[in-house]
Design an enzyme around this catalytic site. Structure first.
Site, PDB file in Angstrom:
ATOM      1  N   GLU A  24      -1.778  -6.869  10.170  1.00  0.00           N
ATOM      2  CA  GLU A  24      -0.728  -7.216   9.202  1.00  0.00           C
ATOM      3  C   GLU A  24       0.062  -8.405   9.739  1.00  0.00           C
ATOM      4  O   GLU A  24       0.680  -8.309  10.799  1.00  0.00           O
ATOM      5  CB  GLU A  24       0.218  -6.034   8.948  1.00  0.00           C
ATOM      6  CG  GLU A  24       1.252  -6.419   7.895  1.00  0.00           C
ATOM      7  CD  GLU A  24       2.398  -5.439   7.726  1.00  0.00           C
ATOM      8  OE1 GLU A  24       2.278  -4.260   8.076  1.00  0.00           O
ATOM      9  OE2 GLU A  24       3.443  -5.913   7.229  1.00  0.00           O
TER      10      GLU A  24
ATOM     11  N   GLU B 155      -4.091  -0.151  12.279  1.00  0.00           N
ATOM     12  CA  GLU B 155      -3.262  -1.205  11.698  1.00  0.00           C
ATOM     13  C   GLU B 155      -2.245  -1.596  12.758  1.00  0.00           C
ATOM     14  O   GLU B 155      -1.783  -0.752  13.538  1.00  0.00           O
ATOM     15  CB  GLU B 155      -2.537  -0.652  10.462  1.00  0.00           C
ATOM     16  CG  GLU B 155      -1.674  -1.670   9.703  1.00  0.00           C
ATOM     17  CD  GLU B 155      -0.211  -1.694  10.085  1.00  0.00           C
ATOM     18  OE1 GLU B 155       0.542  -2.434   9.447  1.00  0.00           O
ATOM     19  OE2 GLU B 155       0.201  -0.976  11.040  1.00  0.00           O
TER      20      GLU B 155
ATOM     21  N   HIS C  53       6.673  -5.360  15.332  1.00  0.00           N
ATOM     22  CA  HIS C  53       7.052  -5.069  13.947  1.00  0.00           C
ATOM     23  C   HIS C  53       8.379  -5.707  13.567  1.00  0.00           C
ATOM     24  O   HIS C  53       8.510  -6.340  12.522  1.00  0.00           O
ATOM     25  CB  HIS C  53       7.124  -3.557  13.737  1.00  0.00           C
ATOM     26  CG  HIS C  53       7.503  -3.154  12.345  1.00  0.00           C
ATOM     27  ND1 HIS C  53       8.813  -3.088  11.904  1.00  0.00           N
ATOM     28  CD2 HIS C  53       6.742  -2.818  11.279  1.00  0.00           C
ATOM     29  CE1 HIS C  53       8.843  -2.717  10.644  1.00  0.00           C
ATOM     30  NE2 HIS C  53       7.590  -2.549  10.229  1.00  0.00           N
TER      31      HIS C  53
ATOM     32  N   HIS D 172      -1.626   3.927  12.331  1.00  0.00           N
ATOM     33  CA  HIS D 172      -0.533   3.023  11.946  1.00  0.00           C
ATOM     34  C   HIS D 172       0.204   2.517  13.183  1.00  0.00           C
ATOM     35  O   HIS D 172       0.718   3.319  13.968  1.00  0.00           O
ATOM     36  CB  HIS D 172       0.434   3.768  11.024  1.00  0.00           C
ATOM     37  CG  HIS D 172       1.531   2.906  10.495  1.00  0.00           C
ATOM     38  ND1 HIS D 172       2.859   3.245  10.587  1.00  0.00           N
ATOM     39  CD2 HIS D 172       1.495   1.699   9.867  1.00  0.00           C
ATOM     40  CE1 HIS D 172       3.599   2.299  10.022  1.00  0.00           C
ATOM     41  NE2 HIS D 172       2.793   1.346   9.578  1.00  0.00           N
TER      42      HIS D 172
HETATM   43  O1  G3P Z   1       0.390  -2.223   6.646  1.00  0.00           O
HETATM   44  C1  G3P Z   1       0.987  -1.071   6.163  1.00  0.00           C
HETATM   45  C2  G3P Z   1       2.361  -0.839   6.723  1.00  0.00           C
HETATM   46  O2  G3P Z   1       2.343  -1.029   8.116  1.00  0.00           O
HETATM   47  C3  G3P Z   1       3.397  -1.730   6.110  1.00  0.00           C
HETATM   48  O3  G3P Z   1       4.696  -1.422   6.499  1.00  0.00           O
HETATM   49  O4  G3P Z   1       6.748  -1.789   7.809  1.00  0.00           O
HETATM   50  O5  G3P Z   1       5.011  -0.251   8.683  1.00  0.00           O
HETATM   51  O6  G3P Z   1       4.614  -2.694   8.663  1.00  0.00           O
HETATM   52  P1  G3P Z   1       5.282  -1.549   7.978  1.00  0.00           P
HETATM   53 MG    MG Z   2       2.561  -2.770   9.396  1.00  0.00          MG
END
Ligand code: G3P
Ligand code: MG
Length: 249
Positions: A118, A43, A58, A16
Site C-alpha cells: 500500500e 499487506e 503507516h 495486515h
Molecule cells: O490496505 C488496507 C488497509 O491497510 C488500509 O488502511 O489505514 O490500515 O493502511 P490502513
Molecule cells: Mg495499509
C-alpha cells in the site's frame, strides 16, 4: 462481465501490516510472524524518509510505533534507522528496526510470500512515493516471483505507480467504503482489484464489485464468522491483523 484479472493469485488470507495483532506492525518480525501464523501474503504500508528512501510505515509521525518523535517526512533514513520500532508493541521485540522496502522484499522472497504494497504517501509526496516504491520493486522483486498488488487511497499515487511499472504489479483501488463512480475510477486507474473496509460493506456491493470483474479484498477482518460471511458473499480475500485466528478459511 469477463474478469479483468489476468495474472495474479491472491490467497484468501492476507496479514495486515504483517501480523499487527501479534508483532509490531510494518516490521520484518511482523512479516515473519504472519508467515508463521499461516498467511502466504501480507499487506504493508510504504512511505518516504526525508531523503527519499521507501520504508515500511503507516503513520505520518514516528511517535506511535517507534521511540522517535516528529514527522517521518522530516527524518532522514539515518535518523529513522536508529529508532526502535519494536518496544512500543512489546519489550519482547526490542531492537526491531523500521525496515527499508528493499529489506522487506528480501524477507518476502526468502519466505516465498506474496504481498500487497500500500502506497501511503505523506501529503504532497504522492507521485514521488509511488515512483520510489516502483523503482524498488523493479530492482528487488524479480519478475519470476508472484506479481504483487500495489494499492493506494491516493489516485495520484496509483496513476504514477502504474505509469512507472504497468507490468510489475496489479493495481488496487482502495477505499473505506464504495464511493459513487468507483467503477469508472478503478478502470481509469487500470486497477484489477478493489480493497474495501468491512464495516459498511453489503452483500449487494460485493456482488457489484465481482460482477464488474474485479478481485475484492476486504480489510481489516479479525473475526472468523465475519471472514467466512464475506468470502461466502464472493470476496476473494480478507486482510487481517491476526492471521492465526483465520487459518483454514
Ligand atoms: O490496505 C488496507 C488497509 O491497510 C488500509 O488502511 O489505514 O490500515 O493502511 P490502513
Ligand atoms: Mg495499509
Amino acid at each position: 462481465m469477463t474478469s479483468l484479472v489476468t495474472k495474479v493469485h491472491v490467497p484468501r488470507l492476507v496479514g495486515h501490516r504483517g501480523a499487527k495483532a501479534s508483532a509490531p506492525e510494518n516490521t520484518l518480525a511482523g512479516i515473519r510472524r504472519a508467515r508463521e501464523e499461516g498467511a502466504a501474503w501480507v499487506e504493508f504500508d510504504v512511505k518516504l524518509t526525508a531523503d527519499g528512501h521507501p520504508i515500511l510505515m503507516h503513520d505520518d509521525t514516528l511517535d506511535r510505533t517507534t521511540d522517535g518523535r516528529g514527522l517521518v517526512a522530516a527524518a532522514s533514513l539515518e535518523d529513522i534507522r536508529r529508532l526502535d520500532a519494536g518496544t512500543r508493541f512489546s519489550p519482547a521485540f526490542r531492537g526491531e528496526r523500521v525496515p527499508l522496502l528493499s529489506e522487506a522484499l528480501g524477507v518476502l522472497a526468502e519466505l516465498d510470500m506474496g504481498f500487497n504494497l500500500e502506497i501511503k504517501p505523506c501529503k504532497g509526496r504522492e507521485v514521488e512515493t509511488a515512483q520510489a516504491a516502483m523503482a524498488t520493486l523493479a530492482a528487488h522483486w524479480p519478475m519470476h516471483r508472484p506479481i504483487p498488488i500495489v494499492s493506494s487511497f491516493s489516485q495520484d499515487s496509483l496513476a504514477a505507480a502504474r505509469g512507472d511499472g504497468p507490468d510489475r504489479a496489479m493495481f488496487g483501488y482502495l477505499a473505506d467504503a464504495l464511493p459513487a463512480g468507483w467503477k469508472d475510477e478503478a478502470v481509469r486507474l487500470g486497477c484489477q482489484s478493489v480493497h474495501l473496509g468491512w464495516r459498511n460493506l453489503t452483500r449487494r456491493q460485493v456482488s457489484a464489485v465481482k460482477q464488474a470483474g474485479f478481485l475484492l479484498l476486504v480489510w481489516t477482518v479479525n473475526e472468523l464468522p465475519r471472514a467466512r460471511e464475506l468470502l461466502e458473499w464472493g470476496a476473494d480475500a480478507v486482510i487481517s491483523d491476526c492471521p492465526a485466528a483465520l487459518v483454514g478459511l
